[in-house]
Design an enzyme around this catalytic site. Structure first.
Site, short mmCIF file in Angstrom:
data_model
loop_
_atom_site.label_atom_id
_atom_site.label_comp_id
_atom_site.label_asym_id
_atom_site.label_seq_id
_atom_site.Cartn_x
_atom_site.Cartn_y
_atom_site.Cartn_z
N VAL A 56 1.11 -0.44 -5.05
CA VAL A 56 1.22 1.02 -5.13
C VAL A 56 1.85 1.37 -6.46
O VAL A 56 2.96 0.93 -6.77
CB VAL A 56 2.06 1.60 -3.96
CG1 VAL A 56 2.27 3.10 -4.16
CG2 VAL A 56 1.36 1.34 -2.64
N ALA A 101 6.59 1.23 -9.24
CA ALA A 101 5.48 0.58 -8.55
C ALA A 101 6.05 -0.46 -7.61
O ALA A 101 7.24 -0.79 -7.67
CB ALA A 101 4.52 -0.07 -9.55
N LYS A 102 5.23 -0.97 -6.73
CA LYS A 102 5.63 -2.07 -5.85
C LYS A 102 4.37 -2.74 -5.32
O LYS A 102 3.32 -2.09 -5.18
CB LYS A 102 6.47 -1.57 -4.67
CG LYS A 102 7.40 -2.63 -4.10
CD LYS A 102 8.60 -2.85 -5.02
CE LYS A 102 9.65 -3.75 -4.39
NZ LYS A 102 10.84 -3.84 -5.23
N GLY A 103 4.46 -4.02 -5.05
CA GLY A 103 3.31 -4.74 -4.52
C GLY A 103 3.73 -5.77 -3.50
O GLY A 103 4.91 -6.05 -3.33
N ASP A 142 10.20 -10.41 -6.20
CA ASP A 142 10.84 -9.69 -5.10
C ASP A 142 10.99 -10.69 -3.96
O ASP A 142 10.90 -11.90 -4.18
CB ASP A 142 9.98 -8.47 -4.71
CG ASP A 142 10.77 -7.41 -3.96
OD1 ASP A 142 11.12 -7.65 -2.78
OD2 ASP A 142 11.04 -6.34 -4.53
#
Length: 411
Positions: A56, A101-103, A142
């Site tokens: 995202v 953002a993050k995934g 992460d």
């Protein structure tokens, strides 16, 4: 309340305090892009396995989007969306030139071999390589990922775009990673805690700390706090919890955890129920594990005077209200755990310049950024008569809103 609902609620409260136009408010909340891809890999036994990957990209008004990639079986679109939004406000609070953002990939990394993890990472990179980039979207490690994961992403991305070390951060130092990056989030927690305590005429030395989580962030925070004279009296991880009212020997606990894959069985303290850790008598509580652990069911029993949110979204809004009435001061995640992304920024800068900093410079710059961010948050608290969480959110949202308007992007 799930992470997305809680994050959106905090954003809307900040937008109201700032008096944002409703159209601008709506545009800031909607992600720039949401990506969902299927990643099919051959397992070591020859069978095929499929996993779903997400990325995202929330906002890029202030610069390239920035955020980690997590491997966890509970990864879902709402969680990734919430964490991407948090990254937008976090980078703005830290005043580094990034968006959010993050995934993630829905998998259990512990059930996969190293070669399977590599294949999965490379397939995921193949699916998103044209949507990330040095000046577009810069991933980082992460939960469930590490510097090796970033090395695989860098290598796979470079097959399409040429050698590009700045495309990911949190890399091994031998591939352009920054000195000090491994300890950065934990060190940022230390600096943020020092800033908060100093506001009340206190220092780290002599304070009693309880830390939930003994992964990268929790273990580094524990080591650095202990070195600064703090007394870490209780710690937990997924294997158990241990307490010593006279202070745990953190160096020995780190050694035990590495040798035994967890803190369970550590002889330097008494085993306690992990569920009781958050309500132990202490001065400073540091949740450094999963989100939502402080909620309406346990908030009334928390005895800490200060809570430092080293994890993302560890405190539910209902618990926030209860703790506020009790006079507990909470340093929010978008400030308290921003050390990692701040040093990621330093790594990105070093890669672009082709010039490596020494660790002393990295740590000194990190202290400057964290201390300055805390001061800016306190200023917003005074301006808007709000708590630290809303002070941080109003600071971050205001900076993103101003950049959005200046670029002519408002609806």
């Amino acid at each position: 309340m799930n992470a997305l609902a809680a994050t959106s609620r905090n954003f809307k409260q900040a937008a109201k305090l700032l008096g944002l136009d409703s159209k601008l408010e709506k545009s800031l909340l909607i992600p720039f892009r949401e990506i969902k891809v299927e990643c099919t890999i051959p397992k070591d036994d020859g069978t095929l396995a499929s996993y779903v990957g997400f990325r995202v990209q929330h906002d890029n008004a202030r610069g390239p989007m920035k955020g980690g990639i997590r491997y966890h079986h509970e990864v879902d679109p709402d969680e990734v969306n919430a964490l991407a939004q948090l990254m937008t406000w976090k980078t703005a609070v830290a005043n580094i030139p990034y968006g959010g953002a993050k995934g993630g990939i829905g998998c259990s990394p512990g059930d996969l071999s190293i070669s399977e993890l590599e294949r999965l990472t490379r397939v995921f990179t193949q699916k998103i390589h044209d949507l990330i980039g040095i000046h577009t979207d810069v991933p980082a490690p992460d939960m469930g990922t590490n510097s090796q994961t970033m090395a695989w992403i860098l290598d796979e991305y470079s097959k399409f775009h040429g050698y590009s070390p700045a495309v990911v951060t949190g890399k091994p130092v031998d591939l352009g990673g920054s000195l000090g990056r491994d300890a950065a989030t934990g060190r940022g927690v230390l600096f943020a805690t020092e800033a908060l305590l100093a506001e009340h005429g206190k220092g780290i030395a002599g304070q009693r700390f309880v830390i939930q989580g003994f992964g990268n962030v929790g273990s580094w925070a524990a080591q650095l706090i202990s070195e600064a004279g703090g007394k870490v009296i209780a710690i937990s991880d997924v294997t158990g919890a241990v307490k010593n009212v006279d202070g745990l020997d953190i160096a020995q606990l780190v050694k035990h955890s590495a040798e035994n894959k967890g803190i369970k069985g550590f002889k330097g303290g008494d085993a306690i129920a992990p569920d009781s850790l958050l309500t132990e008598e202490c001065d400073v509580l540091i949740p450094a594990a999963l989100g939502g652990v402080i909620n309406k069911d346990n908030a009334n029993d928390i005895k800490a005077k200060y809570i430092i949110e080293a994890a993302n979204h560890p405190t539910d809004p209902e618990a926030d209200e209860i703790l506020s009435k009790k006079g507990v001061l909470i340093l929010p995640d978008i400030l308290a755990n921003s050390g990692g992304v701040t040093v990621s920024y330093f790594e990105w800068v070093q890669n672009i310049q082709g010039f490596m900093w020494d660790e002393e410079k990295v740590n000194a710059e990190l202290r400057t950024y964290i201390t300055r961010a805390f001061g800016n948050v306190k200023q917003m608290c005074r301006s808007h008569s709000c708590d630290l969480r809303m002070g941080a959110f109003t600071l971050g949202v205001n900076r993103v809103a101003r950049a959005t308007v200046l670029r002519g992007w408002e609806a």
